[in-house]
Design a protein around this motif. Sequence first.
Motif, PDB file in Angstrom:
ATOM      1  N   ASP A  18      -8.737  23.152  -0.063  1.00 57.08           N
ATOM      2  CA  ASP A  18      -9.841  23.534  -0.933  1.00 57.08           C
ATOM      3  C   ASP A  18     -10.475  24.798  -0.361  1.00 57.08           C
ATOM      4  O   ASP A  18      -9.822  25.823  -0.326  1.00 57.08           O
ATOM      5  CB  ASP A  18     -10.826  22.394  -1.146  1.00 57.08           C
ATOM      6  CG  ASP A  18     -10.280  21.355  -2.124  1.00 57.08           C
ATOM      7  OD1 ASP A  18      -9.463  21.706  -2.999  1.00 57.08           O
ATOM      8  OD2 ASP A  18     -10.657  20.186  -2.021  1.00 57.08           O
ATOM      9  N   ASN A  19     -11.690  24.756   0.139  1.00 61.42           N
ATOM     10  CA  ASN A  19     -12.342  25.969   0.657  1.00 61.42           C
ATOM     11  C   ASN A  19     -12.482  25.967   2.176  1.00 61.42           C
ATOM     12  O   ASN A  19     -13.225  26.766   2.730  1.00 61.42           O
ATOM     13  CB  ASN A  19     -13.708  26.143   0.004  1.00 61.42           C
ATOM     14  CG  ASN A  19     -13.582  26.429  -1.475  1.00 61.42           C
ATOM     15  OD1 ASN A  19     -12.728  27.217  -1.889  1.00 61.42           O
ATOM     16  ND2 ASN A  19     -14.401  25.784  -2.277  1.00 61.42           N
TER      17      ASN A  19
ATOM     18  N   LEU B 283      -1.918  27.505  -3.443  1.00 64.10           N
ATOM     19  CA  LEU B 283      -2.910  26.454  -3.242  1.00 64.10           C
ATOM     20  C   LEU B 283      -2.764  25.470  -4.401  1.00 64.10           C
ATOM     21  O   LEU B 283      -2.855  25.860  -5.565  1.00 64.10           O
ATOM     22  CB  LEU B 283      -4.321  27.061  -3.210  1.00 64.10           C
ATOM     23  CG  LEU B 283      -5.446  26.095  -2.894  1.00 64.10           C
ATOM     24  CD1 LEU B 283      -5.370  25.639  -1.435  1.00 64.10           C
ATOM     25  CD2 LEU B 283      -6.795  26.735  -3.165  1.00 64.10           C
TER      26      LEU B 283
ATOM     27  N   TYR C 172      -3.252  24.210  -9.838  1.00 59.20           N
ATOM     28  CA  TYR C 172      -3.410  25.368  -8.974  1.00 59.20           C
ATOM     29  C   TYR C 172      -4.788  25.963  -9.222  1.00 59.20           C
ATOM     30  O   TYR C 172      -4.967  26.738 -10.156  1.00 59.20           O
ATOM     31  CB  TYR C 172      -2.297  26.389  -9.268  1.00 59.20           C
ATOM     32  CG  TYR C 172      -0.931  25.785  -9.052  1.00 59.20           C
ATOM     33  CD1 TYR C 172      -0.278  25.934  -7.838  1.00 59.20           C
ATOM     34  CD2 TYR C 172      -0.311  25.040 -10.052  1.00 59.20           C
ATOM     35  CE1 TYR C 172       0.970  25.368  -7.628  1.00 59.20           C
ATOM     36  CE2 TYR C 172       0.934  24.463  -9.842  1.00 59.20           C
ATOM     37  CZ  TYR C 172       1.563  24.624  -8.631  1.00 59.20           C
ATOM     38  OH  TYR C 172       2.789  24.052  -8.421  1.00 59.20           O
ATOM     39  N   PRO C 173      -5.785  25.614  -8.396  1.00 58.50           N
ATOM     40  CA  PRO C 173      -7.161  26.024  -8.678  1.00 58.50           C
ATOM     41  C   PRO C 173      -7.407  27.530  -8.671  1.00 58.50           C
ATOM     42  O   PRO C 173      -8.335  27.988  -9.328  1.00 58.50           O
ATOM     43  CB  PRO C 173      -7.979  25.328  -7.594  1.00 58.50           C
ATOM     44  CG  PRO C 173      -7.026  24.895  -6.562  1.00 58.50           C
ATOM     45  CD  PRO C 173      -5.690  24.774  -7.205  1.00 58.50           C
ATOM     46  N   LYS C 174      -6.596  28.314  -7.986  1.00 59.44           N
ATOM     47  CA  LYS C 174      -6.843  29.755  -7.910  1.00 59.44           C
ATOM     48  C   LYS C 174      -5.867  30.585  -8.737  1.00 59.44           C
ATOM     49  O   LYS C 174      -5.932  31.807  -8.718  1.00 59.44           O
ATOM     50  CB  LYS C 174      -6.798  30.213  -6.449  1.00 59.44           C
ATOM     51  CG  LYS C 174      -7.947  29.639  -5.627  1.00 59.44           C
ATOM     52  CD  LYS C 174      -7.975  30.210  -4.245  1.00 59.44           C
ATOM     53  CE  LYS C 174      -9.187  29.671  -3.495  1.00 59.44           C
ATOM     54  NZ  LYS C 174      -9.288  30.234  -2.161  1.00 59.44           N
ATOM     55  N   ASP C 175      -4.946  29.933  -9.448  1.00 62.22           N
ATOM     56  CA  ASP C 175      -3.928  30.670 -10.195  1.00 62.22           C
ATOM     57  C   ASP C 175      -3.791  30.091 -11.602  1.00 62.22           C
ATOM     58  O   ASP C 175      -4.031  28.902 -11.821  1.00 62.22           O
ATOM     59  CB  ASP C 175      -2.573  30.578  -9.484  1.00 62.22           C
ATOM     60  CG  ASP C 175      -2.598  31.292  -8.149  1.00 62.22           C
ATOM     61  OD1 ASP C 175      -2.674  32.533  -8.155  1.00 62.22           O
ATOM     62  OD2 ASP C 175      -2.558  30.609  -7.105  1.00 62.22           O
ATOM     63  N   ASP C 176      -3.374  30.941 -12.545  1.00 63.29           N
ATOM     64  CA  ASP C 176      -3.141  30.518 -13.926  1.00 63.29           C
ATOM     65  C   ASP C 176      -1.752  29.894 -14.012  1.00 63.29           C
ATOM     66  O   ASP C 176      -0.801  30.487 -14.509  1.00 63.29           O
ATOM     67  CB  ASP C 176      -3.258  31.700 -14.889  1.00 63.29           C
ATOM     68  CG  ASP C 176      -3.048  31.285 -16.341  1.00 63.29           C
ATOM     69  OD1 ASP C 176      -3.184  30.084 -16.658  1.00 63.29           O
ATOM     70  OD2 ASP C 176      -2.723  32.172 -17.160  1.00 63.29           O
TER      71      ASP C 176
END
Length: 161
Positions: free
Chosen positions: A89-90, A67, A136-140
């Motif tokens: 997004d969501n 994402l 990447y909003p959900k990953d580091d």
Amino acid sequence: MDKQKSAGSISVTAIDVAPRVKPSNYPEPFASRVKGREKRQLGDIFGINNFGVNLTKLFPGSESALLHRHSKQDEFIYILEGAPTLIADNEEILMAPGDCAGFPAAGFAHQLVNRTEKVVVYLEIGDRTPGDEGSYPKDDLKASLGPDGNWQFTHKDGTSY
């Protein structure tokens, strides 16, 4: 008149273009998440430099990318076969052949996921604006497009992988 089939031709059959050799630019542990993705770099065989065009297959259970969103680059997808789920997004949207979606720079974070038992085939088109960054909003993970045109990946705090 027959179409020529070699690199540098004016016309080719897209499925005859060899898949990209390196399946992903992501570092591990992220590269394995897109291992069921196969890209044929259509724009590159014509020497197109300002934007990329890929004929992409997503095998069952695969993700197109993490994402993500781009800071400067625009992206567009057009579904040819199958029924991927677009995650923006969501929000989740079930797509079908003939559907398309566009992602302006700094817009929705997005990815395609194949949750079906059939292969998904789509075209993806994106520009190659210098200085682009991927978030990447959900990953580091953070990506920066280097001056050489290659992606450099770091943790969000800037440390290397």
